[in-house]
Design an enzyme around this catalytic site. Structure first.
Site, mmCIF file in Angstrom:
data_model
loop_
_atom_site.group_PDB
_atom_site.id
_atom_site.type_symbol
_atom_site.label_atom_id
_atom_site.label_comp_id
_atom_site.label_asym_id
_atom_site.label_seq_id
_atom_site.Cartn_x
_atom_site.Cartn_y
_atom_site.Cartn_z
ATOM 1 N N ASP A 164 39.968 25.301 33.590
ATOM 2 C CA ASP A 164 40.671 26.427 32.966
ATOM 3 C C ASP A 164 42.172 26.157 32.894
ATOM 4 O O ASP A 164 42.715 25.356 33.661
ATOM 5 C CB ASP A 164 40.404 27.729 33.736
ATOM 6 C CG ASP A 164 40.774 27.633 35.213
ATOM 7 O OD1 ASP A 164 40.464 26.598 35.833
ATOM 8 O OD2 ASP A 164 41.402 28.575 35.744
ATOM 9 N N GLU B 288 40.229 28.374 38.526
ATOM 10 C CA GLU B 288 41.241 28.127 39.557
ATOM 11 C C GLU B 288 42.447 29.029 39.386
ATOM 12 O O GLU B 288 42.974 29.563 40.354
ATOM 13 C CB GLU B 288 41.691 26.651 39.510
ATOM 14 C CG GLU B 288 42.550 26.218 40.701
ATOM 15 C CD GLU B 288 44.040 26.511 40.540
ATOM 16 O OE1 GLU B 288 44.766 26.473 41.550
ATOM 17 O OE2 GLU B 288 44.493 26.788 39.407
#
Ligand SMILES: [Zn+2]
Length: 491
Positions: free
Chosen positions: A122, A189
């Site tokens: 991400d 994350e």
């Protein structure tokens, strides 16, 4: 009488000097003797194109809680499968919660504990007023002027592509590790990793797998970050500071501002916050001694002497280090007042005032210690305070810099980047590593990239980009690390 006194003073001076010299000599470390190698042949341009393709997959969460955009992740997974056929043929791939990925590269020695190489898939958004300021659009994956441009090129799709590219090239050469190598690619994350790496960590624990080493994002080859040191230093994160958000509340007497009480809720709260800010958490100079030990001869002599003799130069170091904001944050738990609320009308005394402070905890300072410190600093029972739910975690354990995993990593840094000192430090920010402390004692955060002034603030910022040539070097780094950590000895 006078001469006796002189002798005593002289004796003390000589003894102190001797202790200083001996301690400095023992503290100093000569430059590493690792020989630089050429590494695996890499086509920089091709790697750059692969990174650019990964950038085009907009793996930005669709809301603040981190909900992934399925289409973007499937596009990225598809791209990975097409670009790295051998990886997908020889490694076992497990999908966790739809988007997070674990790859298992089975070693020939099944009895050895595996190692884990990490990167998150991400990225943060590039919205708002910054969008117009990008030289090249953040999700087009442009390669221009010697750089790959776009969101994720530094944080941290570069690492994702670096790992996969290295594995593909090694597989082309028929390489097989002795030790099992895992890749862990979380998908959330940036929003805490709760459905990605947290679950991966739990699965490893359930399977009773303990890891011999982890490398995730962080650190890098940086210049000018360690105070007093000008040249480049490879910084390896061996811990992460803890996180604690505290809410303060004061209930006061409400009323009309024409007849105010002696002290309002706002006044009481303001006084408490001022007291808190004026009483920072204590300094621990020794915490960064290993950093300067690792830097060794690359630090100026006066710093080598000072850090070798903290018993003598502690007060000097304390004053000097606290003057640098980054060093200050490296030697103490920090206090930051971030939100204050109270009152809506100019002529009304509000019944309540509240504030938020964010603390970052040095390893060794627990949440309980900080809460106790707050109580002592404020000394006012009228001010109620408590941690904000879901907004706290202890500092992570400090991984040793005297074990094969760290030594192997240091060696590979030297092999790929030449004669640069390697030093451990505590990361000020957080990573997905927090989810693996139960299954691994040797967790290191190192992004194999030379980060000079030009790159400061580009992560999460405008014009995030990476030099094409640096991407090639990252592939060489991972290929070498896989081959070194993939052995029984890890060095
Ligand atoms: Zn990151």
């Amino acid at each position: 009488m006078l001469s006796t006194l002189l002798y005593v003073i002289l004796a003390i001076l000589i003894t102190t000097t001797l202790i200083m010299v001996v301690r400095t000599a023992r503290f100093q470390r000569s430059k590493g003797s690792v020989e630089q190698i050429e590494g695996i042949p890499v086509d920089d341009q091709q790697v750059a194109e692969h990174l650019a393709a990964a950038v085009r997959c907009r793996t930005v969460p669709v809301d603040a809680s981190g909900t992934p955009d399925p289409q973007a992740f499937y596009q990225l997974h598809q791209m990975m499968a097409e670009t790295y056929p051998l990886v997908h043929q020889h490694l076992k791939r497990e999908v966790i919660n739809e988007y997070s990925l674990v790859y298992i590269w089975k070693g020939s020695h099944a009895d050895l504990d595996p190692v884990l190489l990490m990167a998150h898939q991400d990225v943060v958004s590039a919205e708002g007023d910054t969008l117009a300021n990008w030289t090249y659009p953040p999700f087009e994956g442009c390669i221009a002027d010697g750089f790959v441009w776009g969101r994720g090129t530094l944080d941290i799709k570069n690492q994702l592509i670096g790992i996969l590219e290295a594995a593909e090239l090694l597989l082309q050469q028929g390489y097989r590790p002795e030790r099992t190598i895992l890749f862990g690619f979380g998908h959330d994350e940036e929003t805490g990793g709760n459905t990605g790496c947290k679950v991966i960590g739990q699965i490893l624990a359930e399977r009773s797998i303990s890891l011999a080493g982890i490398v995730d994002e962080g650190g890098g080859i940086l210049a000018g970050l360690a105070a007093g040191v000008r040249g480049p230093v490879a910084l390896v994160g061996v811990s992460e500071k803890g996180y604690l958000t505290v809410e303060f509340k004061v209930h006061g007497e409400p009323g009309h501002s024409s007849t105010p009480p002696r002290q309002t809720a706002i006044g009481i709260l303001a006084r408490a916050l001022a007291r808190l800010e004026a009483r920072p958490m204590p300094v621990h100079v020794r915490h960064i001694r290993p950093l300067y030990h690792g830097i060794g001869m690359a630090a100026p002599l006066y710093l080598q002497v000072a850090f070798a003799n903290v018993w003598l130069f502690g007060p000097f170091l304390k004053r000097w280090l606290t003057a640098h904001p980054e060093m200050n944050a490296s030697i103490r738990s920090t206090t930051a007042l971030t939100i204050i609320r109270g009152g809506v009308e100019d002529n009304t005394v509000p019944p309540e005032a509240s504030a938020i402070a964010n603390f970052r905890l040095l390893p060794g300072d627990t949440i309980a210690v900080v809460l106790w410190h707050i109580k002592k600093a404020i000394k006012d029972e009228r001010v109620k305070f408590s941690p904000v739910e879901g907004k706290y975690n202890e500092a992570l354990p400090v991984s040793s810099s005297d074990v094969p995993a760290y030594k192997g990593l240091s060696k590979v840094i030297g092999q790929i980047f030449g004669d640069v000192p390697v030093a451990p430090y505590t990361m000020l920010g957080g990573t997905d590593c927090q989810h693996f402390v139960k299954v691994c004692n040797h967790i290191y955060r190192f992004t194999s990239l030379v980060m000079d002034e030009r790159f400061r603030g580009l992560e999460h910022g405008t014009d995030e980009r990476i030099p094409v040539e640096a991407m090639g070097k990252m592939v060489k780094f991972y290929a070498q690390l896989i081959q070194v950590w993939g052995t029984k000895e890890m060095v």
